[in-house]
Write an enzyme that holds these catalytic residues in place. Sequence first.
Site, PDB file in Angstrom:
ATOM      1  N   PHE A 189      10.379   0.148   1.193  1.00 59.52           N
ATOM      2  CA  PHE A 189       9.708   0.858   2.281  1.00 59.52           C
ATOM      3  C   PHE A 189       8.189   0.696   2.121  1.00 59.52           C
ATOM      4  O   PHE A 189       7.696   0.464   1.020  1.00 59.52           O
ATOM      5  CB  PHE A 189      10.130   2.339   2.257  1.00 59.52           C
ATOM      6  CG  PHE A 189       9.552   3.137   3.395  1.00 59.52           C
ATOM      7  CD1 PHE A 189       9.899   2.837   4.707  1.00 59.52           C
ATOM      8  CD2 PHE A 189       8.668   4.180   3.161  1.00 59.52           C
ATOM      9  CE1 PHE A 189       9.352   3.560   5.765  1.00 59.52           C
ATOM     10  CE2 PHE A 189       8.128   4.909   4.208  1.00 59.52           C
ATOM     11  CZ  PHE A 189       8.467   4.597   5.511  1.00 59.52           C
ATOM     12  N   ASN A 191       5.632   2.446   1.786  1.00 59.51           N
ATOM     13  CA  ASN A 191       4.796   3.175   0.821  1.00 59.51           C
ATOM     14  C   ASN A 191       5.265   2.984  -0.626  1.00 59.51           C
ATOM     15  O   ASN A 191       4.765   3.656  -1.527  1.00 59.51           O
ATOM     16  CB  ASN A 191       4.728   4.666   1.189  1.00 59.51           C
ATOM     17  CG  ASN A 191       6.072   5.356   1.065  1.00 59.51           C
ATOM     18  OD1 ASN A 191       7.028   4.780   0.536  1.00 59.51           O
ATOM     19  ND2 ASN A 191       6.164   6.570   1.569  1.00 59.51           N
ATOM     20  N   LYS A 192       6.177   2.075  -0.874  1.00 59.88           N
ATOM     21  CA  LYS A 192       6.675   1.860  -2.245  1.00 59.88           C
ATOM     22  C   LYS A 192       5.822   0.823  -2.978  1.00 59.88           C
ATOM     23  O   LYS A 192       4.974   0.172  -2.387  1.00 59.88           O
ATOM     24  CB  LYS A 192       8.149   1.432  -2.200  1.00 59.88           C
ATOM     25  CG  LYS A 192       9.069   2.468  -1.532  1.00 59.88           C
ATOM     26  CD  LYS A 192       9.300   3.688  -2.418  1.00 59.88           C
ATOM     27  CE  LYS A 192       9.732   4.929  -1.653  1.00 59.88           C
ATOM     28  NZ  LYS A 192      11.042   4.898  -1.061  1.00 59.88           N
ATOM     29  N   ASN A 193       6.080   0.625  -4.269  1.00 61.83           N
ATOM     30  CA  ASN A 193       5.257  -0.298  -5.072  1.00 61.83           C
ATOM     31  C   ASN A 193       5.355  -1.738  -4.586  1.00 61.83           C
ATOM     32  O   ASN A 193       4.415  -2.500  -4.735  1.00 61.83           O
ATOM     33  CB  ASN A 193       5.677  -0.247  -6.544  1.00 61.83           C
ATOM     34  CG  ASN A 193       5.270   1.043  -7.225  1.00 61.83           C
ATOM     35  OD1 ASN A 193       5.249   2.099  -6.579  1.00 61.83           O
ATOM     36  ND2 ASN A 193       4.942   0.979  -8.501  1.00 61.83           N
ATOM     37  N   LEU A 194       6.533  -2.111  -4.052  1.00 63.02           N
ATOM     38  CA  LEU A 194       6.749  -3.473  -3.546  1.00 63.02           C
ATOM     39  C   LEU A 194       7.146  -3.345  -2.072  1.00 63.02           C
ATOM     40  O   LEU A 194       8.326  -3.268  -1.744  1.00 63.02           O
ATOM     41  CB  LEU A 194       7.863  -4.153  -4.370  1.00 63.02           C
ATOM     42  CG  LEU A 194       8.049  -5.666  -4.285  1.00 63.02           C
ATOM     43  CD1 LEU A 194       9.061  -6.137  -5.313  1.00 63.02           C
ATOM     44  CD2 LEU A 194       8.418  -6.171  -2.915  1.00 63.02           C
TER      45      LEU A 194
END
Length: 388
Positions: A189, A191-194
């Site tokens: 998603f 807003n995630k790290n990847l």
Amino acid sequence: MKDVAPSADAWRVPLSDVCVDAEVVQAASDVVASGWWSMGARVEEFEAEFARFCGVRHALAVSSGTAALHLALMATGCGPGDDVLVPSLNFVAAANTIVHVGAEPRFCDIRGGDDLNLDPASVEAAISAATKAIVVLHYGGFPCDMESILQIAAERGLIVIEDAAHAPGALWRGRACGTIGAVGCFSFFANKNLPTGEGGMVVTDDDELAARLRLLRSHGMTTLTWERHRGHAHSYDVTLPGFNYRLDELRAAVGSVYLRRLPELNRRRGEILDGYRSRLAGVSSIRMAFSDTPESNVSAHHLAVAVLSEAGLRDGVRTRLAEARIQTSVHYPPIHLFSAYRGSQQTRLPRTESVAPRLITLPLYPHMTNEQLELVAVTLLDALEERR
Ligand SMILES: *Cc1c(COP(=O)(O)O)cnc(C)c1O
């Protein structure tokens, strides 16, 4: 090519932000120009790269982290009559997908305000004859106590599913989070790290599980459009009723760019977290969570979560930060207190219920500047009247 402007310019410091530069734009536009948009060679490449990155046999790209969890629960045979244990302090997708397979979520407690991960004692206490699996979360990218969880699971014959949505690149005793239990679930998603926008990955070392996950991902069909397009297959059979949970080429191409950068991006996230820790050190009314993480673990540093000394402080602090155009959030309102899940919980979860109203998530993203960090810290300390 010119770099694209930041997406969240309404905030001086947004909670999170994707980094869009010429390489990301090029990767996406190459796919658009190629004319092959649905699952194909780029998805296969991204899966192979992700499997290598995690040190796992099988990585299957899916349309979201929620799809990954749903497939993991289905493929491991969780269904009607089964209880599945899950921390209440988690994103609601874990509980929703347990319900979607026809099983019952049983909510477990956390260790406390410093370690927001699952408490193994609470897991043990929640086990019944109906318990089939444990969905563990590596909260904020900080590895959960997998030794205790694996031991309990082995003794009681339970399946371990890892919700590693926060934890790509995190290591528990040198092993990648997501590869320790039977199946690991990642989210891409925005807003995630990847980030890929929407997207996810499900990983496993088990060949049979991987085959089932692959079928469930695409309607239970034995071949893909991509394979038929290349002349590698001409028809298909359907061996079980599956879903369309596939990832597309555009997202895979963006994911590959981000995966190459992930170690550096996670490292920078860790630096910003250290910055928050040192700015808030010695302040009595607030403390960063996970300040005493074991050195043997590597966090993915997904979230900057702070714990206030009193729940009554939170609204005022969040308002003051919002007035300074600093975005904050709460990870998470406990699932067992939502209308849809209230009443499903027999026992109280005293630590979750005490800590959750005191949680505040501060801005954290790799290209956050030291000036932005300083602005957040000063505004926060001002709001708490702890400025020194
Ligand atoms: C984001 C997230 C999910 C769901 O992932 P999506 O890709 O948004 O469907 C599940 N669990 C946790 C802990 C998450 O943070």
